[in-house]
Design a protein around this motif. Sequence first.
Motif, short mmCIF file in Angstrom:
data_model
loop_
_atom_site.label_atom_id
_atom_site.label_comp_id
_atom_site.label_asym_id
_atom_site.label_seq_id
_atom_site.Cartn_x
_atom_site.Cartn_y
_atom_site.Cartn_z
N PRO A 144 0.83 -1.21 0.00
CA PRO A 144 0.00 0.00 0.00
C PRO A 144 0.86 1.26 0.00
O PRO A 144 1.96 1.28 0.57
N VAL A 145 0.37 2.30 -0.63
CA VAL A 145 1.06 3.59 -0.63
C VAL A 145 1.24 4.06 0.81
O VAL A 145 0.30 4.03 1.62
N GLY A 146 2.44 4.47 1.13
CA GLY A 146 2.75 4.87 2.50
C GLY A 146 3.40 3.78 3.31
O GLY A 146 4.00 4.04 4.35
N GLY A 147 3.32 2.53 2.81
CA GLY A 147 3.96 1.42 3.49
C GLY A 147 5.35 1.17 2.93
O GLY A 147 5.80 1.84 1.99
N PRO A 162 10.34 2.10 -0.28
CA PRO A 162 9.05 2.79 -0.35
C PRO A 162 8.10 2.14 -1.34
O PRO A 162 6.91 2.49 -1.39
N ALA A 163 8.60 1.19 -2.13
CA ALA A 163 7.76 0.42 -3.06
C ALA A 163 7.02 1.32 -4.03
O ALA A 163 5.82 1.15 -4.27
N LEU A 164 7.72 2.27 -4.58
CA LEU A 164 7.17 3.21 -5.54
C LEU A 164 7.99 3.14 -6.82
O LEU A 164 9.17 2.77 -6.79
#
Length: 310
Positions: A144-147, A162-164
């Motif tokens: 999830p965004v923010g995770g 940040p998985a982005l």
Amino acid sequence: MELRIFTEPQQGATYDDLLAVARTAEAAGYGAFFRSDHYLKMGDGDGLPGPTDAWITLAGLARDTETIRLGTLMTAATFRHPGPLAISVAQVDQMSGGRVEFGLGAGWFEAEHTAYGLPFPSTVERFERYAEQLEIVTGLWGTPVGGTFDFEGKYYRLADSPALPKPVAKIPVLIGGTGPKRTPALAARFADEFNLPFQKVDASVDLLTRVDAACEAIGRDPAEITRSAALVVCVGRDDAEVSRRAAAIGREVDELRENGLTGTPAEVVDRLGTWREKTGVSRVYLQVLDLADLDHVELVAAEVAPQLRS
């Protein structure tokens, strides 16, 4: 049954060649334009002007096409590190407005690794790396965004990622191959689609049975995985046109009839009907080897595809 176009640019193609095929396929109503991910030609020919990178190509097509879906059969896990690969694919998906599909394989063509200075580990290590890459790429996209995403494997370690960036939507993951154990197990865990690469119908039934069994072993419904096949295509309005197209790609008509989709539109429709009846395949990637023959692409769309929609 859905038809898609599949190209082999390592045999010799510019970006403009690929764009012409992709735009023709888009206008003709094909479901997707896919390309291989290879850095060295195979077989005869000089391969000029040289290889093109799969994801750079697809980034260009993401902006130069409008509706057709885009993907790879298959990106090699040996070519790229999984973190940057996840970034690249997600970015191309954003550039396309959410039209990307992601085929990932273990890598197999040793000569291209040697030619361009890429490590080529043993089969065991390649599959271990492949499994870790699948877990990392899907994990990065699914965080999830923010995770943040962490991974501790034998070959790769990610900490506090940040998985982005994120894809526009869930990117379908394609797995394919003929391995009897590892491939079906990985497909059961990660695949949205399982692809049968250049197989005959009867052999494909056995491979799909193994994928179904692997799904059932982990409690997954096999029906969740789309079944597809990749087959060379050589279609003509008559026997003379079939022979001309076979000669243009350096193949014999009899061999193509046995191993691919070859003949008149009616013959190819019958062949695809057999595939659908025996295997449940609902999607076929047509390997187009003469990229200059845009009439071939249009012919199949006009005279084969409409008969597959009922």
